[in-house]
Design an enzyme around this catalytic site. Structure first.
Site, mmCIF file in Angstrom:
data_model
loop_
_atom_site.group_PDB
_atom_site.id
_atom_site.type_symbol
_atom_site.label_atom_id
_atom_site.label_comp_id
_atom_site.label_asym_id
_atom_site.label_seq_id
_atom_site.Cartn_x
_atom_site.Cartn_y
_atom_site.Cartn_z
ATOM 1 N N HIS A 1 1.953 -66.638 18.547
ATOM 2 C CA HIS A 1 2.555 -67.575 17.588
ATOM 3 C C HIS A 1 1.830 -68.912 17.745
ATOM 4 O O HIS A 1 1.459 -69.293 18.861
ATOM 5 C CB HIS A 1 4.043 -67.824 17.910
ATOM 6 C CG HIS A 1 4.999 -66.814 17.349
ATOM 7 N ND1 HIS A 1 6.111 -66.395 18.045
ATOM 8 C CD2 HIS A 1 5.032 -66.175 16.141
ATOM 9 C CE1 HIS A 1 6.790 -65.527 17.296
ATOM 10 N NE2 HIS A 1 6.165 -65.386 16.143
ATOM 11 N N CYS B 1 10.216 -72.519 21.546
ATOM 12 C CA CYS B 1 10.724 -71.316 20.872
ATOM 13 C C CYS B 1 12.244 -71.259 20.881
ATOM 14 O O CYS B 1 12.839 -70.623 20.011
ATOM 15 C CB CYS B 1 10.227 -70.056 21.563
ATOM 16 S SG CYS B 1 8.472 -69.928 21.771
HETATM 17 N N1 ARG Z 1 10.091 -61.937 22.049
HETATM 18 C C1 ARG Z 1 9.943 -62.829 20.933
HETATM 19 C C2 ARG Z 1 8.928 -62.257 19.973
HETATM 20 O O1 ARG Z 1 7.967 -61.677 20.396
HETATM 21 C C3 ARG Z 1 9.542 -64.183 21.414
HETATM 22 C C4 ARG Z 1 9.488 -65.230 20.334
HETATM 23 C C5 ARG Z 1 8.983 -66.554 20.810
HETATM 24 N N2 ARG Z 1 9.080 -67.528 19.803
HETATM 25 C C6 ARG Z 1 8.139 -68.399 19.445
HETATM 26 N N3 ARG Z 1 8.439 -69.289 18.550
HETATM 27 N N4 ARG Z 1 6.924 -68.350 19.918
HETATM 28 O O2 ARG Z 1 9.070 -62.346 18.765
#
Ligand code: ARG
Length: 275
Positions: free
Chosen positions: A165, A259
């Site tokens: 991300h 996050c």
């Molecule tokens: N386990 C989640 C996923 O893979 C973690 C999300 C983390 N969020 C972020 N904004 N980077 O989607």
């Protein structure tokens, strides 16, 4: 300055129940008490910084609902709901949508065939929306948003699966100022950042792997995952106060401070330019 408003979701049902990024391992799992304590410390720190923290009720069977950054993109009173790439996370959207509708936002949906993971992949720095694509979100989704928002969108390809991300490798801290981990981008993406952000701080790989870029900015204060001393020194040099929090229970799922939060009134680095 008006009171910063931030959406969080308590980790009552948080856990590692599937593997959709390289950080997640079901065999390692999470430790619920530690996760609760770390999450509470983040919430308390934000409140102590003057933020108003709104809570989304946690839901059994949705272990990643704690990562409210992925709910969607907030722009004024408009909420563009995410279209998650993975079905296990797409089940979160009805809860996010209901919360935003109940709190006076206009909920909008992207066309069906476009994936988009909200503030995890779309961050304003000044008036420009910087948008990460390929691993989770689609470049087409960002273009669609750009035309809806009437804002310039700069798509950045994410090339390292560990930084899946945009908010794991790029963090605007003020209009025209951001931190980033260069190797998460291709050469073109690095050039886009270097030419469109006036002041860029480079985060080293060891600190980037401790989620240093996943920082939360509230005014001149920055919350950073513990263990990023070099970045902290650089941020202090820019006039920020740095608060370290250990959030390793959430790194097990591929997330840290940023996050776990979603700014509802616009990030400090964002210039929405709305009346
Ligand atoms: N386990 C989640 C996923 O893979 C973690 C999300 C983390 N969020 C972020 N904004 N980077 O989607």
């Amino acid at each position: 300055m008006s009171t910063p408003r931030i959406l969080m979701c308590p980790p009552d049902y948080y856990g590692i129940e599937y593997e959709i990024n390289p950080w997640m391992s079901r065999s390692r799992g999470s430790t619920p008490d530690r996760a609760q304590a770390q999450w509470q410390a983040l919430r308390d720190t934000l409140v102590a910084m003057g933020a108003h923290v709104e809570l989304l009720p946690p839901q059994p069977g949705l272990p990643d609902l704690v990562f409210t950054a992925n709910a969607g993109l907030v722009f004024g009173k408009r909420f563009f709901s995410s279209r998650f790439r993975h079905e296990v996370r797409a089940r979160e959207s009805p809860y996010f949508d209901a919360w935003f509708a109940q709190h006076g936002f206009e909920v909008e949906h992207l066309p069906e065939q476009m994936y988009f993971e909200g503030a995890g992949d779309a961050l304003f720095c000044g008036r420009t929306l910087f948008a990460g694509y390929r691993i989770r979100s689609d470049a087409a989704a960002h273009q669609w948003l750009g035309s809806r928002l009437e804002r310039l969108v700069l798509p950045l390809e994410l090339v390292d699966p560990r930084f899946y991300h945009l908010d794991t490798c790029f963090c605007p801290v003020a209009p025209g100022a951001a931190l980033y981990f260069p190797s998460a981008f291709d050469r073109y993406g690095r050039r886009v950042l270097q030419t469109h952000v006036d002041r860029l701080l480079t985060v080293g790989e060891d600190e980037a792997l401790r989620f240093a870029c996943n920082a939360v900015v509230v005014g001149k204060k920055v919350i950073v995952n513990a263990g990023s001393d070099r970045l902290a020194a650089d941020l202090r040099g820019w006039g920020f106060d740095v608060v370290f929090l250990e959030l390793d229970e959430f790194i097990k799922a591929g997330g840290s401070a940023k996050c776990l939060t979603l700014r509802l009134d616009g990030e400090d680095a964002a210039v929405w330019g709305l009346a």
